[in-house]
Design a protein around this motif. Structure first.
Motif, short mmCIF file in Angstrom:
data_model
loop_
_atom_site.label_atom_id
_atom_site.label_comp_id
_atom_site.label_asym_id
_atom_site.label_seq_id
_atom_site.Cartn_x
_atom_site.Cartn_y
_atom_site.Cartn_z
N ALA A 1 0.84 -1.21 0.00
CA ALA A 1 0.00 0.00 0.00
C ALA A 1 0.87 1.25 0.00
O ALA A 1 0.55 2.24 -0.68
CB ALA A 1 -0.94 0.00 1.20
N ALA A 2 1.96 1.23 0.74
CA ALA A 2 2.88 2.38 0.77
C ALA A 2 3.41 2.65 -0.64
O ALA A 2 3.43 3.80 -1.10
CB ALA A 2 4.02 2.13 1.74
N HIS A 3 3.82 1.60 -1.33
CA HIS A 3 4.33 1.78 -2.70
C HIS A 3 3.22 2.24 -3.64
O HIS A 3 3.46 3.08 -4.52
CB HIS A 3 4.96 0.49 -3.20
CG HIS A 3 6.34 0.27 -2.67
ND1 HIS A 3 7.45 0.75 -3.31
CD2 HIS A 3 6.77 -0.34 -1.55
CE1 HIS A 3 8.52 0.44 -2.61
NE2 HIS A 3 8.13 -0.23 -1.53
N GLY A 4 2.02 1.71 -3.47
CA GLY A 4 0.90 2.13 -4.31
C GLY A 4 0.53 3.59 -4.10
O GLY A 4 0.31 4.33 -5.06
N LEU A 5 0.47 4.03 -2.84
CA LEU A 5 0.15 5.43 -2.56
C LEU A 5 1.27 6.35 -3.02
O LEU A 5 1.02 7.44 -3.55
CB LEU A 5 -0.15 5.63 -1.07
CG LEU A 5 -1.46 5.01 -0.58
CD1 LEU A 5 -1.58 5.14 0.93
CD2 LEU A 5 -2.66 5.65 -1.27
N ALA A 6 2.51 5.93 -2.83
CA ALA A 6 3.64 6.74 -3.28
C ALA A 6 3.66 6.89 -4.80
O ALA A 6 4.13 7.90 -5.32
CB ALA A 6 4.96 6.14 -2.78
N ALA A 7 3.10 5.91 -5.51
CA ALA A 7 3.05 5.99 -6.97
C ALA A 7 2.18 7.16 -7.44
O ALA A 7 2.34 7.65 -8.56
CB ALA A 7 2.53 4.68 -7.56
N TYR A 8 1.25 7.62 -6.60
CA TYR A 8 0.44 8.78 -6.95
C TYR A 8 1.30 10.03 -7.12
O TYR A 8 0.91 10.97 -7.79
CB TYR A 8 -0.63 9.06 -5.89
CG TYR A 8 -1.92 8.34 -6.15
CD1 TYR A 8 -2.90 8.90 -6.95
CD2 TYR A 8 -2.16 7.09 -5.63
CE1 TYR A 8 -4.08 8.24 -7.21
CE2 TYR A 8 -3.33 6.41 -5.88
CZ TYR A 8 -4.29 7.00 -6.67
OH TYR A 8 -5.46 6.34 -6.93
N LEU A 9 2.47 10.03 -6.49
CA LEU A 9 3.34 11.19 -6.62
C LEU A 9 4.02 11.21 -7.97
O LEU A 9 4.33 12.27 -8.50
CB LEU A 9 4.39 11.17 -5.50
CG LEU A 9 3.80 11.21 -4.09
CD1 LEU A 9 4.90 11.00 -3.07
CD2 LEU A 9 3.07 12.51 -3.85
N GLY A 10 4.26 10.02 -8.54
CA GLY A 10 4.84 9.91 -9.87
C GLY A 10 6.01 10.83 -10.09
O GLY A 10 6.84 11.05 -9.24
N SER A 11 6.07 11.42 -11.27
CA SER A 11 7.17 12.30 -11.61
C SER A 11 7.04 13.66 -10.95
O SER A 11 7.95 14.47 -11.01
CB SER A 11 7.27 12.46 -13.13
OG SER A 11 6.07 13.00 -13.62
N ALA A 12 5.91 13.94 -10.31
CA ALA A 12 5.73 15.22 -9.61
C ALA A 12 6.45 15.23 -8.28
O ALA A 12 6.57 16.27 -7.66
CB ALA A 12 4.24 15.49 -9.40
N ALA A 13 6.90 14.07 -7.81
CA ALA A 13 7.63 14.02 -6.55
C ALA A 13 8.95 14.76 -6.70
O ALA A 13 9.58 14.69 -7.75
CB ALA A 13 7.88 12.58 -6.14
N PRO A 14 9.36 15.48 -5.66
CA PRO A 14 10.61 16.25 -5.75
C PRO A 14 11.83 15.36 -5.90
O PRO A 14 11.85 14.26 -5.53
CB PRO A 14 10.67 17.01 -4.45
CG PRO A 14 9.56 16.52 -3.60
CD PRO A 14 8.70 15.62 -4.42
#
Length: 170
Positions: free
Chosen positions: A157-170
């Protein structure tokens, strides 16, 4: 544990089922950012409100008898969990199915603790508001790896939720 990781699936709410194929997996790009240690982002990010995923994790044969510790495999019994990041602060946990009466509904829930640990390892701040709905089919205390299933579900779930950040993550 390896069998559980390979069999565990997650999907973003709007898309189809994805498997952890590192070559096509959008989560892979989160693992390295500008020289950071593998598994960590260079600074903290926040999962947006409305992000939702479903995780399915199988039982395992790891505790059923001698030899299964080293040759475990995934079984056809699955826990299914839905995670939704909400605007409303606080943690809401809804549990149905096997062992529903015996699991905590607060921050001590094993899936939630694994989720928080996984997000922090990825450099993502745990959501302020979260709804976690679980449907437990893996029986607790019967040697089918319900604790391992809970831990793997939280990490997936952590990896799935973090995927929402995609390329917009800093």
């Amino acid at each position: 544990l390896v069998a559980l990781l390979l069999a565990t699936t997650w999907r973003p709410a709007p898309g189809g089922w994805l498997r952890g194929d590192a070559h096509q997996d959008p989560r892979r790009r989160l693992l390295r950012r500008g020289g950071a240690r593998p598994g960590r982002l260079t600074h903290v990010s926040v999962v947006p409100s409305g992000a939702a995923i479903r995780v399915r994790t199988p039982a395992s044969s790891a505790n059923l008898g001698p030899g299964f510790d080293s040759i475990g495999l995934a079984l056809g019994v699955w826990d299914e969990l839905d995670f939704t990041v909400t605007d409303q602060p606080g943690l809401r946990i809804e549990v149905a199915g096997s062992g529903a009466d015996g699991v905590p509904r607060d921050e001590s829930h094993l899936v939630y603790r694994s989720l928080v640990r996984g997000l922090r390892e990825l450099g993502v701040e745990p959501p302020v508001g979260l709804l976690m709905q679980t449907r437990n089919a893996v029986p607790h205390g019967r040697g089918m790896g319900s604790s391992a299933t809970a831990i793997v579900s939280g990490v997936a779930a952590a990896h799935g939720l973090a995927a929402y950040l995609g390329s917009a993550a800093p």
